[in-house]
Write an enzyme that holds these catalytic residues in place. Structure first.
Site, PDB file in Angstrom:
ATOM      1  CB  THR A  35     -54.479   2.850   3.959  1.00 43.19           C
ATOM      2  OG1 THR A  35     -55.880   2.936   4.114  1.00 43.19           O
ATOM      3  CG2 THR A  35     -54.123   2.899   2.504  1.00 43.19           C
ATOM      4  CB  THR A  92     -55.577   8.311   8.121  1.00 44.05           C
ATOM      5  OG1 THR A  92     -56.609   7.848   7.243  1.00 44.05           O
ATOM      6  CG2 THR A  92     -54.220   8.078   7.502  1.00 44.05           C
ATOM      7  CG  ASP A  93     -60.918   6.554   8.949  1.00 43.24           C
ATOM      8  OD1 ASP A  93     -60.242   7.099   8.057  1.00 43.24           O
ATOM      9  OD2 ASP A  93     -61.941   5.876   8.724  1.00 43.24           O
ATOM     10  CE  LYS A 140     -58.711  10.897   6.961  1.00 42.57           C
ATOM     11  NZ  LYS A 140     -58.938   9.458   6.781  1.00 42.57           N
TER      12      LYS A 140
HETATM   13  N1  ASP Z   1     -60.313   3.663   7.241  1.00 42.92           N
HETATM   14  C1  ASP Z   1     -58.886   3.524   7.233  1.00 42.92           C
HETATM   15  C2  ASP Z   1     -58.386   3.546   8.654  1.00 42.92           C
HETATM   16  O1  ASP Z   1     -58.476   4.521   9.324  1.00 42.92           O
HETATM   17  C3  ASP Z   1     -58.256   4.578   6.428  1.00 42.92           C
HETATM   18  C4  ASP Z   1     -56.744   4.561   6.484  1.00 42.92           C
HETATM   19  O2  ASP Z   1     -56.120   3.616   6.871  1.00 42.92           O
HETATM   20  O3  ASP Z   1     -56.164   5.564   6.127  1.00 42.92           O
HETATM   21  O4  ASP Z   1     -57.856   2.580   9.091  1.00 42.92           O
END
Ligand code: ASP
Length: 409
Positions: free
Chosen positions: A84, A159-160, A237
């Site tokens: 993201t 973040t995942d 997370k």
């Molecule tokens: N699903 C995305 C990822 O982990 C969420 C994000 O970027 O925060 O790439």
């Protein structure tokens, strides 16, 4: 008149008129909303039924290119991997797309330009659920390469699975001559509540310190007040969507970033050189035990791996009927470590009879180590050492991943 995404438009509503770039519908949300990027940089969302008229307006000037080189500033390399945080607004078209170059990041967060000379390149453009060990290795090699040209590394990442990558990079660098800072955002930068801006700016500030560790920098609270610096082997997370989703588990964050970076206590300083051990044995499983798990299922999972980390219940248990199977697998050469689904606290295989049996079967208790960290550590150990050494090192603290082994374990 028809208007398209990227057009400079005027929107006439009952509440007032707005001019700006018509943005695409947010990629990461399904809200039915029309988003306009105003000239002052803020986004506003308008509900379609409130719009009386939307029409093309005269285009404003395109932003001038930012100057890159500033002699008195350190160089920081940004190694993009996607997620993201890598989505940004192109001011000329209004489209949201992944950052591809130094200038893209500088447009998204121009303040990083006052902090450092930014070198940027993109190794991947993926959502982090698609991350895999071979990509960790690629990122690690890129870090080593960039370390010759810059004083700090920032890695924008989804973040995942950011904590898995943080742990993997931590183990792969026994010596680190510069800070490696992973950073993400929970809301893409096209949303007014985005955390991308503060997180990235804070990450660049940490990349300029004397730190010699892999860390994660993310919002400390759900407001835009400051960021926390988390050790790469302690971070997780802990919420699906909150901006302060990242927490240090079983330890405190290393520090915080407001205007300045402040470390709370001890942290590892830069080594004089960088050392990369980038082999990983991918034949490792992370097994979440659940009541009712059959021997067949456990056997099936263990059949094709060299080792496994179990997330057991409570102090570190699985059903007692699985113990003989684990004993056989360990006798056949598999390395099996025990962590807890509780996440907080330590495993202890001395309290209940199941724990004692697991221990006598050769299952290795892993103290307060996080399951994902243990999983990544086992891959790294099996990739670089023989089985006996792996068994010796798995429960021992190498990179802050486990508090000292207590004699009871
Ligand atoms: N699903 C995305 C990822 O982990 C969420 C994000 O970027 O925060 O790439």
């Amino acid at each position: 008149m028809e208007v398209n995404e990227g057009d400079y438009v005027e929107v006439i509503t009952e509440k007032g008129n707005f001019k700006g770039v018509l943005l695409p519908k947010p990629k990461f949300s399904d809200e039915d909303i029309v988003i306009i990027k105003l000239d002052n940089g803020y986004n506003i969302g308008v509900i379609p039924k409130e719009i009386k008229l939307i029409k093309k307006a005269e285009k404003r000037e395109k932003k001038k290119k930012l100057k890159i080189e500033k002699k008195n500033l350190p160089t920081v390399s940004i190694i993009g991997t996607g997620g993201t945080i890598a989505s940004y607004i192109d001011y000329s078209t209004g489209a949201v797309h992944p950052a591809m170059s130094a200038e893209d990041f500088m447009y998204a967060v121009p303040e990083i330009n006052d902090e450092a000379n930014i070198r940027a390149n993109l190794v991947f453009n993926i959502l982090s659920e698609d991350m895999k060990p071979e990509y960790w290795i690629k990122i690690a090699r890129e870090i080593k390469k960039e370390s010759e040209k810059s004083e700090g590394i920032v890695i924008p990442h989804g973040t995942d699975t950011m904590s898995y990558t943080a742990a993997a990079l931590t183990f792969m660098f026994p010596k680190l001559s510069l800070p490696v800072v992973l950073v993400g955002s929970q809301r893409s930068s096209d949303r007014p509540s985005s955390d991308a801006y503060m997180n990235l700016l804070s990450a660049v500030k940490v990349a300029k310190t004397d730190l010699g560790e892999v860390v994660v920098v993310m919002h400390a609270t759900s407001s835009d007040d400051y960021c926390h610096i988390h050790r790469g082997t302690r971070v997780r997370k802990m919420h699906t969507s909150r901006r302060d989703a990242f927490k240090s588990v079983n330890s405190k964050p290393l520090g915080e970033v407001r205007d300045e970076v402040k470390f709370y206590g001890k942290y590892k300083k830069r080594d004089e050189e960088i050392e990369l051990m980038d082999k990983m044995d991918e034949k490792v499983a992370l097994i979440y035990y659940y009541p009712g798990m059959s021997e067949e299922h456990m056997e099936y999972v263990l059949e094709n791996v060299d080792g496994a980390i179990i997330m057991g219940t409570g102090l570190g248990h699985v059903a007692s009927n699985l113990v003989p199977l684990l004993r056989r697998e360990i006798r056949d050469g598999k390395v099996i470590g025990m962590t807890s689904q509780c996440l907080h606290g330590r495993v202890n295989l001395n309290v209940y009879s199941t724990g004692r049996n697991l221990k006598s079967a050769g299952v290795i208790p892993l103290g307060d180590m996080l399951p994902e960290v243990a999983y990544v550590k086992l891959m790294w150990l099996l990739g670089n050492y023989d089985r006996e050494k792996v068994k010796e090192l798995l429960p021992v603290n190498l990179r802050g991943e486990i508090e000292k082994r207590r004699f009871l374990e």
